[in-house]
Design a protein around this motif. Sequence first.
Motif, PDB file in Angstrom:
ATOM      1  N   PRO A  79       3.312  -9.880 -10.264  1.00 18.51           N
ATOM      2  CA  PRO A  79       4.977  -9.938  -9.767  1.00 18.51           C
ATOM      3  C   PRO A  79       5.211 -10.115  -8.558  1.00 18.51           C
ATOM      4  N   THR A  80       4.181 -10.134  -7.239  1.00 20.73           N
ATOM      5  CA  THR A  80       4.396 -10.749  -5.222  1.00 20.73           C
ATOM      6  C   THR A  80       2.720 -10.534  -5.298  1.00 20.73           C
ATOM      7  N   SER A  81       2.682 -10.973  -4.222  1.00 23.06           N
ATOM      8  CA  SER A  81       1.420 -11.829  -3.308  1.00 23.06           C
ATOM      9  C   SER A  81       1.554 -10.923  -2.133  1.00 23.06           C
ATOM     10  N   GLU A  82       2.413  -9.906  -1.729  1.00 23.58           N
ATOM     11  CA  GLU A  82       2.614  -9.518  -0.323  1.00 23.58           C
ATOM     12  C   GLU A  82       2.072  -8.513  -0.378  1.00 23.58           C
ATOM     13  N   ILE A  83       1.277  -7.831  -0.951  1.00 23.32           N
ATOM     14  CA  ILE A  83       0.700  -6.450  -1.274  1.00 23.32           C
ATOM     15  C   ILE A  83      -0.328  -6.638  -2.387  1.00 23.32           C
ATOM     16  N   LYS A  84      -1.402  -6.479  -1.519  1.00 20.56           N
ATOM     17  CA  LYS A  84      -2.451  -6.155  -2.941  1.00 20.56           C
ATOM     18  C   LYS A  84      -3.146  -5.205  -3.646  1.00 20.56           C
ATOM     19  N   PRO A  85      -3.114  -4.837  -5.057  1.00 18.10           N
ATOM     20  CA  PRO A  85      -3.464  -3.505  -5.202  1.00 18.10           C
ATOM     21  C   PRO A  85      -4.220  -2.533  -4.328  1.00 18.10           C
ATOM     22  N   VAL A  90      -7.070   1.567 -16.230  1.00 13.67           N
ATOM     23  CA  VAL A  90      -7.123   1.008 -17.628  1.00 13.67           C
ATOM     24  C   VAL A  90      -6.879   2.557 -18.675  1.00 13.67           C
ATOM     25  N   ILE A  91      -5.586   3.431 -18.983  1.00 10.85           N
ATOM     26  CA  ILE A  91      -5.458   4.080 -20.130  1.00 10.85           C
ATOM     27  C   ILE A  91      -4.105   3.252 -21.556  1.00 10.85           C
ATOM     28  N   SER A  92      -5.203   3.540 -22.430  1.00 14.71           N
ATOM     29  CA  SER A  92      -5.139   3.046 -23.569  1.00 14.71           C
ATOM     30  C   SER A  92      -5.299   1.854 -23.816  1.00 14.71           C
ATOM     31  N   ASP A  93      -3.455   0.855 -23.545  1.00 17.59           N
ATOM     32  CA  ASP A  93      -3.707  -0.745 -23.565  1.00 17.59           C
ATOM     33  C   ASP A  93      -2.920  -0.473 -22.526  1.00 17.59           C
ATOM     34  N   ASP A  94      -2.707   0.126 -21.519  1.00 17.65           N
ATOM     35  CA  ASP A  94      -1.864   0.118 -20.041  1.00 17.65           C
ATOM     36  C   ASP A  94      -2.413   0.108 -19.005  1.00 17.65           C
ATOM     37  N   LEU A  95      -2.049  -0.937 -17.935  1.00 11.75           N
ATOM     38  CA  LEU A  95      -3.237  -0.886 -17.069  1.00 11.75           C
ATOM     39  C   LEU A  95      -2.521  -0.643 -15.799  1.00 11.75           C
ATOM     40  N   TYR A  96      -2.597   0.145 -15.595  1.00  9.97           N
ATOM     41  CA  TYR A  96      -1.643   0.885 -14.744  1.00  9.97           C
ATOM     42  C   TYR A  96      -1.979   0.932 -12.856  1.00  9.97           C
ATOM     43  N   LEU A  97      -1.376   0.056 -12.133  1.00  4.95           N
ATOM     44  CA  LEU A  97      -1.853  -0.860 -10.591  1.00  4.95           C
ATOM     45  C   LEU A  97      -1.029   0.074  -9.598  1.00  4.95           C
ATOM     46  N   ILE A  98      -1.680   0.832  -8.226  1.00  2.61           N
ATOM     47  CA  ILE A  98      -1.001   0.940  -7.532  1.00  2.61           C
ATOM     48  C   ILE A  98      -0.341   0.135  -6.037  1.00  2.61           C
ATOM     49  N   ILE A  99       0.749  -0.112  -5.983  1.00  2.00           N
ATOM     50  CA  ILE A  99       0.643  -1.153  -5.035  1.00  2.00           C
ATOM     51  C   ILE A  99       2.141  -0.849  -4.028  1.00  2.00           C
ATOM     52  N   GLY A 100       1.130  -0.536  -2.992  1.00  2.00           N
ATOM     53  CA  GLY A 100       1.936   0.273  -1.867  1.00  2.00           C
ATOM     54  C   GLY A 100       2.624   1.414  -2.533  1.00  2.00           C
ATOM     55  N   ASN A 101       4.147   1.739  -2.026  1.00  2.00           N
ATOM     56  CA  ASN A 101       4.334   2.787  -3.152  1.00  2.00           C
ATOM     57  C   ASN A 101       4.543   2.984  -4.312  1.00  2.00           C
ATOM     58  N   TRP A 104       2.746   0.048 -10.773  1.00  2.00           N
ATOM     59  CA  TRP A 104       3.021  -0.704 -11.960  1.00  2.00           C
ATOM     60  C   TRP A 104       2.340  -0.572 -13.371  1.00  2.00           C
ATOM     61  N   VAL A 105       2.795  -0.949 -14.037  1.00  2.00           N
ATOM     62  CA  VAL A 105       1.671  -1.271 -15.600  1.00  2.00           C
ATOM     63  C   VAL A 105       2.354  -2.381 -16.077  1.00  2.00           C
ATOM     64  N   TYR A 106       1.149  -2.205 -16.476  1.00  2.00           N
ATOM     65  CA  TYR A 106       0.717  -3.787 -17.520  1.00  2.00           C
ATOM     66  C   TYR A 106       0.272  -3.551 -18.357  1.00  2.00           C
ATOM     67  N   ASN A 107       1.003  -4.006 -19.920  1.00  2.00           N
ATOM     68  CA  ASN A 107       1.046  -3.913 -20.977  1.00  2.00           C
ATOM     69  C   ASN A 107      -0.249  -5.180 -21.218  1.00  2.00           C
ATOM     70  N   LEU A 108      -0.740  -4.739 -21.918  1.00  2.00           N
ATOM     71  CA  LEU A 108      -2.178  -5.477 -21.892  1.00  2.00           C
ATOM     72  C   LEU A 108      -1.928  -6.173 -23.664  1.00  2.00           C
ATOM     73  N   ASN A 109      -1.702  -5.929 -24.493  1.00  2.00           N
ATOM     74  CA  ASN A 109      -1.020  -6.314 -25.345  1.00  2.00           C
ATOM     75  C   ASN A 109       0.508  -7.631 -25.717  1.00  2.00           C
ATOM     76  N   HIS A 110       1.117  -7.278 -24.838  1.00  2.00           N
ATOM     77  CA  HIS A 110       2.874  -8.071 -24.874  1.00  2.00           C
ATOM     78  C   HIS A 110       2.707  -8.228 -23.564  1.00  2.00           C
ATOM     79  N   ARG A 112       3.380  -7.906 -20.421  1.00  2.00           N
ATOM     80  CA  ARG A 112       4.972  -7.522 -19.679  1.00  2.00           C
ATOM     81  C   ARG A 112       4.639  -6.653 -18.626  1.00  2.00           C
ATOM     82  N   TRP A 113       5.297  -6.518 -17.514  1.00  2.00           N
ATOM     83  CA  TRP A 113       5.789  -5.353 -16.703  1.00  2.00           C
ATOM     84  C   TRP A 113       6.362  -4.597 -15.883  1.00  2.00           C
ATOM     85  N   ILE A 114       6.276  -3.320 -15.765  1.00  2.00           N
ATOM     86  CA  ILE A 114       7.411  -2.790 -15.346  1.00  2.00           C
ATOM     87  C   ILE A 114       6.448  -1.777 -14.355  1.00  2.00           C
ATOM     88  N   ILE A 115       7.857  -1.600 -13.360  1.00  2.00           N
ATOM     89  CA  ILE A 115       7.942  -1.082 -11.977  1.00  2.00           C
ATOM     90  C   ILE A 115       8.486  -0.195 -11.842  1.00  2.00           C
TER      91      ILE A 115
END
Length: 168
Positions: A79-85, A90-101, A104-110, A112-115
């Motif tokens: 969702p942003t290109s300002e800060i790189k992860p 990956v836990i189950s089907d969720d991808l967790y990224l550290i971006i700044g503070n 970010w959680v991305y569901n690989l099946n849906h 969908r991003w949750i910040i």
Amino acid sequence: IFTLKTQFEGVDYSTNNIAILSNSKIYATDDNGEKWSEVSVPEPVLFPQISKSGHVIIFTEDRKVLLQNGEKWDTLKLPTSEIKPSDLKVISDDLYLIIGNELWVYNLNHDRWIILKTNHQFNQLTKKGNNLFGISEEGIIYLIARGGDSIALMTTRLFLIEDKIVAD
């Protein structure tokens, strides 16, 4: 497919799925190693990850997140290109990224991003089984929990790392 001399540069597993980085290739299986697929990686990779449903993800040295799509790799659009992860797991089907503070959680099946904002600045993520842990700048290890589809993040302080010794 592998010999005793094969050097593994990265390994990840989830349920019956295994992904191995070796010699600029990703080897993946979804049946505990009965059959393996092989695909070349397009650029230097830090490590592979594999989801519960078999999605193969690589985190590159340039901090890009690539998803395997057959014989090719697609770049995951953030969702942003300002800060790189700085890290991902990956836990189950969720991808967790550290971006700044933020986490970010991305569901690989849906697709969908949750910040999620955190009270802690995590430098690193690590996992054991289905548990995700964050290590803060101060060397404190936190258990990171999300309940089901919940968008709330709960962190529980577990340990303080002092001079490479874990203390509670």
